[in-house]
Each structure stands twice: as structure tokens, then as C-alpha cells.
Scaffold this active site. Structure first.
Site, PDB file in Angstrom:
ATOM      1  CB  CYS A  13      51.771  52.791  47.835  1.00 29.56           C
ATOM      2  SG  CYS A  13      52.638  51.519  48.691  1.00 29.56           S
ATOM      3  CB  CYS A  66      49.157  44.321  48.175  1.00 27.49           C
ATOM      4  SG  CYS A  66      48.344  45.874  48.494  1.00 27.49           S
ATOM      5  CB  CYS A 118      45.156  57.941  47.989  1.00 31.73           C
ATOM      6  SG  CYS A 118      44.761  56.234  47.559  1.00 31.73           S
ATOM      7  CD  GLU A 168      44.403  47.802  39.191  1.00 33.44           C
ATOM      8  OE1 GLU A 168      44.797  47.803  38.018  1.00 33.44           O
ATOM      9  OE2 GLU A 168      44.499  48.807  39.923  1.00 33.44           O
ATOM     10  CB  SER A 205      48.096  55.373  56.291  1.00 31.63           C
ATOM     11  OG  SER A 205      48.126  54.104  55.684  1.00 31.63           O
ATOM     12  CB  CYS A 233      38.801  54.549  49.040  1.00 33.56           C
ATOM     13  SG  CYS A 233      39.229  54.688  50.787  1.00 33.56           S
ATOM     14  CD  GLU A 269      40.583  52.440  56.321  1.00 37.79           C
ATOM     15  OE1 GLU A 269      41.610  52.950  55.847  1.00 37.79           O
ATOM     16  OE2 GLU A 269      40.595  51.699  57.319  1.00 37.79           O
ATOM     17  CB  SER A 318      47.080  49.043  55.771  1.00 37.42           C
ATOM     18  OG  SER A 318      47.578  50.358  55.690  1.00 37.42           O
ATOM     19  CB  CYS A 378      44.024  60.023  51.515  1.00 36.72           C
ATOM     20  SG  CYS A 378      43.522  59.139  53.003  1.00 36.72           S
ATOM     21  CG  ASN A 406      54.652  55.360  44.302  1.00 40.06           C
ATOM     22  OD1 ASN A 406      55.827  55.318  43.949  1.00 40.06           O
ATOM     23  ND2 ASN A 406      54.156  54.564  45.241  1.00 40.06           N
TER      24      ASN A 406
END
Ligand code: SAH
Length: 378
Positions: A365, A106, A120, A93, A246, A113, A192, A223, A117, A322
Site C-alpha cells: 500500500c 488491486c 502516500c 500498476e 481510508s 492522484c 482516488e 476504497s 495524502c 510502508n
């Protein structure tokens, strides 16, 4: 049959090499490159300033890949989420965030990933595969096309959203963008980016090439969760790109727990790499800080954060967590966000608290999952 080569995986010098291997002069590469990125050519037959013979030859050996959105969702705040089918059963996405007539896009760098984390959603899917250079630049090109046919209406947003690399200090900033222009690219979608540098670096080179996508390097932000050796490599190979880190925790104890990458590259090493990252003049490292209710959102955290970053040219992006299914963290309270924000502002830190743009379409996010089965109801 010999496999054809996707020319969108090539930077201009790499395309020159490829065509040289076929006995072609380097100006041919420039012509083809401009057709691809400035004219958005999808095939060789369009390239009218190139001889028929060469076009026929290229058709035999090469192709120009493309991505079409499988679905586009628009949130009430104008945020648009694009789902791209990669053709191999996987999808990623991209999220377009229009703020006061300026578009930030973005983009994703991996399917899933590997960084795991704890807060996430993308991380829960593990790493499926890296995106190719072509798949990274094709996200931008597909969104550009959509913007031309369907420009966003200016949102009346107060500007508290995703403002990453607007320095607000140049004349250029005064000029309104065309509604179809993409001003900022942030590699903050799925994945990442520093875990896929071999493909991300050429993609950025294409983005900032004056003959390519013609973005200014000051408008491209990478990022990272903090892969230190890769930060060094990025800085060496593309010195002027913006860096966002981050951080999300102010002690190794907490960071080890919520971001496993910290066990390999603890805060001290990470901050040293931030300090040494080559940024020109007045540019700053953006520290992203996901606020997890009751976990890292106290004034003691704010105090430690300030101390950690104070000898690095910095700005801070506070991102209220979120919430998503299957994850026990809670969003911080408004009072905690405001107090944290104020603590930093009062000490002259540039702070932006990101509102959850696109929350109603799960485009905020940490909410990207890139699943094909999750289709929009028409
Ligand atoms: N891997 C890169 C880029 C992708 S994540 C990185 O770690 O920077 C983009 C940002 O979203 C990161 O700052 C991450 O900490 C944040 N994020 C992840 N999950 C989130 C969630 N559920 N709520 C708010 N922010 C989140």
C-alpha cells in the site's frame, strides 16, 4: 479519418446504444459483449457467429483495446506487481495478492492522484489523468490472461493479508477457487476511484455484469479517502458494491493535516455518509487505518476510532505504514500495532492487520508509482 471507438469503454446498454446508432439490433450488442469479456476477443474477425458484413463494418468504426504488462515482478510471498504502459508515456500498476488459493487483484483508477495524502507515494505525483473505463477493465483482463498461463502456487500464508470482503458466511466460501480465478477486485491501487466516477462506475458495471466479467458485486470493493458527494453517488448508482474508507486519523486536526480532503469533508460528514451508504444485510464498511509510528498509533487513537465507527456496521483494516523515500513518517512498532489491534478485538471489532504483502517489490500500500523507467532487471 474518423476516429474509431473503443468498445471496451461501453457497458452492455451503452454498446446497445452504439450499435443501434449503426442500425443494429440489440442482440448483436450482447453477442459482441460476450465475445469481448467471456472469450477475450481482441478483434472482430474472431467473432464467428456474427456476419462477415457486420464484422467488416465494426472494423471500420470500432476497435477492442488491450493492455499487455510491460513488466511483471513477483515477490517472495507470491504477490505479483504488473506495470502497464498506457501508450501515451504514462503507466499504472496493478497488484495481485494470492492468499490461500484465492486471488485478490488491486487495480488503479488514475495516473497519479490529486488527493495529496501526506503519507502516500502516489499522491506526490499529482494527478496526470483519469484512466478510461477500458483501461480499468483491461487491467483485470490482462492479469486473468497471465494467471491462465502462469497460475500462482498456493502460498502458506496465515491469512493475515489483504482480506477485504470475505464475509466467511456463505457456502460459496467453502469451495476452492481455480488458481487462475480472480475472486476479489479492490480499487485500491493508484488514484482516488471516486475522483473518476464517470469511468469507474461503467467499469464496475462491466465487472459485475453476468454477461461481462461475471464478478459478484460482493467481491468488488471501492476504497476512498472520503469524497462525500461521490460516495452518495456511488451508493445510488451501484448500491451493492463494498465500500472501504481510508480513515487514518481520529481527529479533524490530524486528518486535516495528513489528508487534505478532510478540510472539505470533515469526519462528521464522512461518517454520516458511511452510515447512510446502502449496503445489504450483514455487509460492513471497511475502515482502513494506516498506522503512522508515533502519530496516530496510540491507545487513545484506538479508543477514539472505536467511538467514531461504533454506530456503523464496521470492520477495520490496520495497515502499518510502508516507508518510502522522501516521506518522513515511520512505521509503527510491533508493540504499538499489537496493542491497537488487541484493544479493538477485545471490544468485538473485526480487525485485520495487513502485513506488507509485496513489500520486497514495492507493491505494498502506498508504494505504487507506475513509472516506466523503473524496469525490472531481467
Ligand atoms: N485513494 C483510495 C485508494 C488508494 S490508497 C483511498 O484513499 O482509499 C489505498 C490504501 O493505502 C489507503 O487506505 C491508503 O490510506 C493506504 N496507504 C497510502 N500510502 C500508504 C503507505 N505509505 N503505507 C501504508 N498504507 C498506505
Amino acid at each position: 479519418m474518423k476516429q474509431k471507438t473503443d468498445l471496451k469503454n461501453f457497458t452492455l446498454p451503452a454498446l446497445e446504444q452504439f450499435l443501434k446508432g449503426q442500425g443494429k439490433e440489440s442482440f448483436r450488442a450482447l453477442q459482441v459483449f460476450k465475445w469481448i469479456y467471456q472469450q477475450d476477443a481482441r478483434g472482430f474477425e474472431e467473432m464467428t457467429n456474427i456476419s462477415k458484413a457486420l464484422r467488416a463494418e465494426l472494423t471500420e468504426t470500432a476497435f477492442i483495446s488491450n493492455l499487455e504488462p510491460e513488466a511483471i515482478e513477483q515477490g517472495s510471498d507470491g504477490t505479483r506487481k504488473y506495470l502497464f504502459n498506457l501508450g501515451d508515456g504514462h503507466a499504472v500498476e496493478s497488484v495481485l495478492i494470492p492468499i490461500e488459493g484465492r486471488n485478490t487483484l488491486c487495480i488503479s483508477s488514475q495516473v497519479g492522484c490529486a488527493m495529496a495524502c501526506e503519507f502516500c507515494l502516489t499522491g506526490t505525483f499529482k494527478l496526470t489523468r483519469n484512466l478510461t473505463t477500458a483501461e480499468i477493465v483491461n487491467q483485470i483482463m490482462a492479469v486473468k490472461r497471465d494467471l491462465i498461463s502462469n497460475p500462482p502456487t498456493t502460498s502458506a500464508d496465515g491469512g493475515a493479508g489483504l482480506v477485504i470482503n470475505d464475509e466467511g458466511d456463505d457456502v460459496e466460501d467453502e469451495c476452492p477457487d481455480s488458481p487462475a480465478a480472480i475472486r476479489n477486485i479492490v480499487l485500491m491501487g493508484m488514484g482516488e476511484p471516486l475522483h473518476n466516477l464517470d469511468n469507474v462506475i461503467p467499469a464496475i458495471q462491466i465487472m459485475i455484469d453476468g454477461n461481462g466479467l461475471q464478478l459478484s458485486n460482493r467481491r468488488v470493493t471501492v476504497s476512498t479517502c472520503g469524497l462525500v458527494p461521490e460516495m452518495v453517488r456511488l451508493g445510488r448508482e451501484i448500491p451493492n458494491v463494498n465500500l472501504a474508507v481510508s480513515l487514518n486519523a481520529t481527529t479533524d486536526e490530524l486528518r486535516n493535516r495528513i489528508m487534505p480532503v478532510n478540510r472539505s469533508y470533515p469526519l462528521k460528514e464522512l461518517l454520516k455518509a458511511c452510515k447512510e451508504f446502502p449496503l445489504p444485510g450483514r455487509r460492513k464498511v471497511t475502515f482502513e487505518y494506516v498506522m503512522l509510528g508515533g502519530v496516530n498509533d496510540s491507545l487513545d487513537d484506538a479508543k477514539r476510532l472505536l467511538k467514531l465507527i461504533s454506530d456503523i456496521p464496521n470492520k477495520v483494516n490496520l495497515i502499518p505504514f510502508n516507508e518510502h523515500e522522501g516521506c518522513d513518517f515511520k512505521a509503527p512498532t510491533r508493540a504499538a500495532i499489537d496493542a491497537f489491534h488487541k484493544y479493538l478485538i477485545d471490544r468485538h471489532v473485526t480487525v485485520i492487520t495487513r502485513d506488507s504483502r509485496g513489500g520486497d517489490i514495492s507493491a505494498a500500500c502506498g508504494q505504487l508509482k507506475g513509472k516506466l523507467e523503473k524496469k525490472v532487471a531481467a
